[in-house]
Design an enzyme around this catalytic site. Structure first.
Site, PDB file in Angstrom:
ATOM      1  N   ASP A  85      -5.665  -6.690   8.565  1.00  0.00           N
ATOM      2  CA  ASP A  85      -4.970  -6.046   9.676  1.00  0.00           C
ATOM      3  C   ASP A  85      -6.046  -5.409  10.548  1.00  0.00           C
ATOM      4  O   ASP A  85      -7.035  -4.897  10.052  1.00  0.00           O
ATOM      5  CB  ASP A  85      -3.986  -5.008   9.121  1.00  0.00           C
ATOM      6  CG  ASP A  85      -3.086  -4.466  10.209  1.00  0.00           C
ATOM      7  OD1 ASP A  85      -3.161  -4.974  11.346  1.00  0.00           O
ATOM      8  OD2 ASP A  85      -2.317  -3.540   9.925  1.00  0.00           O
ATOM      9  N   ASP A 120      -3.873  -5.497  18.432  1.00  0.00           N
ATOM     10  CA  ASP A 120      -2.799  -5.281  19.404  1.00  0.00           C
ATOM     11  C   ASP A 120      -2.652  -3.786  19.663  1.00  0.00           C
ATOM     12  O   ASP A 120      -3.299  -2.971  19.006  1.00  0.00           O
ATOM     13  CB  ASP A 120      -1.489  -5.890  18.893  1.00  0.00           C
ATOM     14  CG  ASP A 120      -1.129  -5.400  17.506  1.00  0.00           C
ATOM     15  OD1 ASP A 120      -2.047  -5.176  16.695  1.00  0.00           O
ATOM     16  OD2 ASP A 120       0.055  -5.217  17.219  1.00  0.00           O
ATOM     17  N   CYS A 273      11.960  -3.111 -15.631  1.00  0.00           N
ATOM     18  CA  CYS A 273      10.583  -3.617 -15.604  1.00  0.00           C
ATOM     19  C   CYS A 273       9.842  -3.024 -16.806  1.00  0.00           C
ATOM     20  O   CYS A 273      10.358  -2.136 -17.487  1.00  0.00           O
ATOM     21  CB  CYS A 273       9.897  -3.278 -14.282  1.00  0.00           C
ATOM     22  SG  CYS A 273       9.399  -1.560 -14.091  1.00  0.00           S
ATOM     23  N   CYS A 276       9.651   0.854 -16.621  1.00  0.00           N
ATOM     24  CA  CYS A 276      10.920   1.588 -16.759  1.00  0.00           C
ATOM     25  C   CYS A 276      11.544   1.381 -18.143  1.00  0.00           C
ATOM     26  O   CYS A 276      12.351   2.194 -18.582  1.00  0.00           O
ATOM     27  CB  CYS A 276      11.879   1.167 -15.658  1.00  0.00           C
ATOM     28  SG  CYS A 276      11.227   1.499 -14.027  1.00  0.00           S
TER      29      CYS A 276
HETATM   30 ZN   LIG Z   1      10.990  -0.436 -12.941  1.00  0.00          ZN
END
Ligand SMILES: [Zn+2]
Length: 532
Positions: A85, A120, A273, A276
């Protein structure tokens, strides 16, 4: 040609973007990597299934000056596609950046960037005149690129600026579309996203997409939250980037596809996941902050990558409309954006494939689904189908799957066409939500019988379908109508609609429907109607 479209649904698509260091399957979200921040590494993110990154050219310049590296891939320790970027974000946030547009181009070529962006000039929340001035500057820089670039193997990105001023966005998109960029981008939505102004975002994407070349991928800058990805993809955005996964993590904010939670408000992690599954929210609070940030960031990336996968699966199935509609219920402002989105149904219909998708059953729920592009397409075709059916006797039958309906309709239609020989005098049409009228010979063609609708309709759907039927009947100017009114489902609406467009309407009510033994009487009745 570096971009190939594999699957489509609405204006969304699954595509293959070829870069000189590998192929990226779109829709794709580039995680933003800061090589000077070790909280999370490229290796960590690769493990979640990401195979391309974006980093800021200002970090690269610092590395070239301070470290002994010349190539961005060596800097990141990653051999796949890297996008750089140009520093426009810093320009937006700090109002200035100490790099010239020419330096930004040369530096990106020198460091081996695979996808590069011109420097830009983002418009942000400036005045109209200032936005116009900045867009003129961006267009000048885009033109200049064609003269100063040396490396033809880099994919160059042309960013459409001008938001939130729609006419400036349109002007910028028109000018950039005359220049041959490999990828187009839509800039400046960060401030719009921060204020939850998703409606404005829908307008900006829509206007840009109607102008930019359809064969080129479109990158939406700064839209790194899973919540609005489905709608952005459905409008035709192919690429995204996210620094938000780490910015949110540093503020203890936990991303989900239906919103953001503050860590302290979570009793349970609504995610499975690896992180978690292993920890409870309370354990996060007791961790050293750098470990906590790292784990939340990894979860946030997981939330982003799984949302992209769900979107892709929806495109494959042809159920992106249902998915966008479902996700739009996550936030009132997102739902406002959905109301705007559905107004662009003609644009979506032009890009939506007419072929039967992987899973052919469509689900319709309420009034909003009447604006689904597959319904819009049927309305367009219907006008042609009905154009030569003036001044006939029409038989309107409610469409209904299963028995005894199917047998009855089959017998009735056979008897009608045996008796009246051709359809010059009489025509059988099915009616239903959401397709309104379905000529009997089209019943069976996708999607006119491959859909599910609620057994009870909401009031708006009844009114809308009935008034559209009335409008169609007005064009047809029928001589007489025999209406089988399914009163339980439709009430009086269709009877009123028919009576508005024809002087002679014979109505049969629900209890008289599908009675095989009445078929002879029915044919007798029809003969009377046809003969006047
Ligand atoms: Zn998670």
């Amino acid at each position: 040609m570096s971009f190939e479209v594999l699957d489509k649904d609405l204006a969304g698509r699954i595509g293959r973007l070829k870069t000189r260091r590998g192929t990226i399957e779109t829709p794709y979200l580039f995680p933003v990597i800061n090589p000077f921040d070790a909280t999370i590494t490229v290796k960590d993110i690769e493990g979640l299934g990401f195979n391309a990154f974006i980093t800021n050219i200002l970090h690269v310049r610092r590395a070239l000056r301070e470290l002994d590296v010349v190539d961005v891939h060596d800097l990141l320790g990653f051999s796949g596609p890297v996008m750089t970027d140009s520093g426009a974000y810093q320009l937006l946030v700090y109002g200035e950046v100490d790099i010239t547009p020419e330096e930004a181009v040369a530096l990106q070529e020198r460091c081996g960037s695979d996808i590069a962006v011109i420097l830009d000039y983002p418009t942000g929340m400036t005045s109209y005149d200032e936005a116009l001035r900045r867009v003129s500057e961006t267009i000048e820089r885009a033109r200049a690129l064609q003269l100063i670039k040396n490396d033809e193997t880099i994919l160059w990105v042309g960013p459409v600026q001008g938001a939130p001023y729609i006419d400036i966005v349109r002007h910028c998109a028109k000018q950039l579309s005359t220049l041959d960029f490999d990828i187009y981008a839509i800039g400046s939505p960060t401030t719009i996203m921060e204020t939850y102004n998703y409606e404005a975002l829908v307008d900006i994407i829509y206007v840009s997409k109607t102008i930019l070349p359809l064969g080129k991928p479109v990158h939406l800058f700064g839209a790194g939250h899973p919540m609005m990805l489905p709608m952005a993809v459905a409008l035709g955005c192919d690429l995204f980037d996210s620094a938000s996964y780490i910015i949110y993590a540093k503020e203890n904010r936990y991303m989900t596809p239906y919103g953001t939670y503050r860590l302290q408000d979570l009793e349970y992690f609504p995610c499975s996941c690896s992180i978690c599954s292993k920890y409870a929210p309370q354990e996060f609070n007791e961790m050293p902050s750098n470990l906590r940030v790292r784990l939340i960031a990894l979860h946030n990336l997981y939330a982003l990558v799984s949302e992209i996968k769900r979107i892709k699966q929806s495109i494959k199935e042809g159920s992106l409309w249902e998915y966008v509609s479902l996700r739009s219920r996550a936030h009132s402002r997102l739902f406002s954006a959905f109301l705007k989105f559905k107004k662009y149904n003609s644009f979506l219909e032009r890009l939506d494939p007419s072929t039967k998708p992987l899973i052919s059953g469509l689900f319709f729920y309420d009034y909003h689904d009447i604006f689904r592009p597959k319904v819009t397409r049927h309305f367009k075709r219907l006008k042609n189908c009905l154009s030569n059916l003036h001044e006939r006797t029409l038989v309107l039958i409610p469409r209904n799957d299963g028995q005894p309906f199917e047998n009855f309709v089959e017998e009735l239609v056979k008897k009608i066409y045996d008796t009246f020989k051709d359809d010059k005098e009489i025509k059988v049409l099915l009616y239903d939500y959401p397709f309104c009228l379905i000529p009997i010979e089209l019943d069976g063609f996708f999607p006119l019988s491959q859909y599910e609708a609620p057994s009870k309709l909401d009031a708006l759907s009844k009114v809308y379908v009935s008034s559209r039927v009335a409008r169609l009947l007005k064009i047809l100017k029928p001589k007489t109508i025999l209406l089988y009114n399914d009163v339980e489902r439709w009430g009086e609406h269709l009877e009123v609609a028919c009576k508005k467009s024809c002087n002679i309407v014979k109505v049969l009510r629900s209890k008289e429907l599908y009675a095989m033994e009445d078929l002879e009487n029915l044919i007798h009745l029809l003969r009377e109607l046809v003969e006047g």
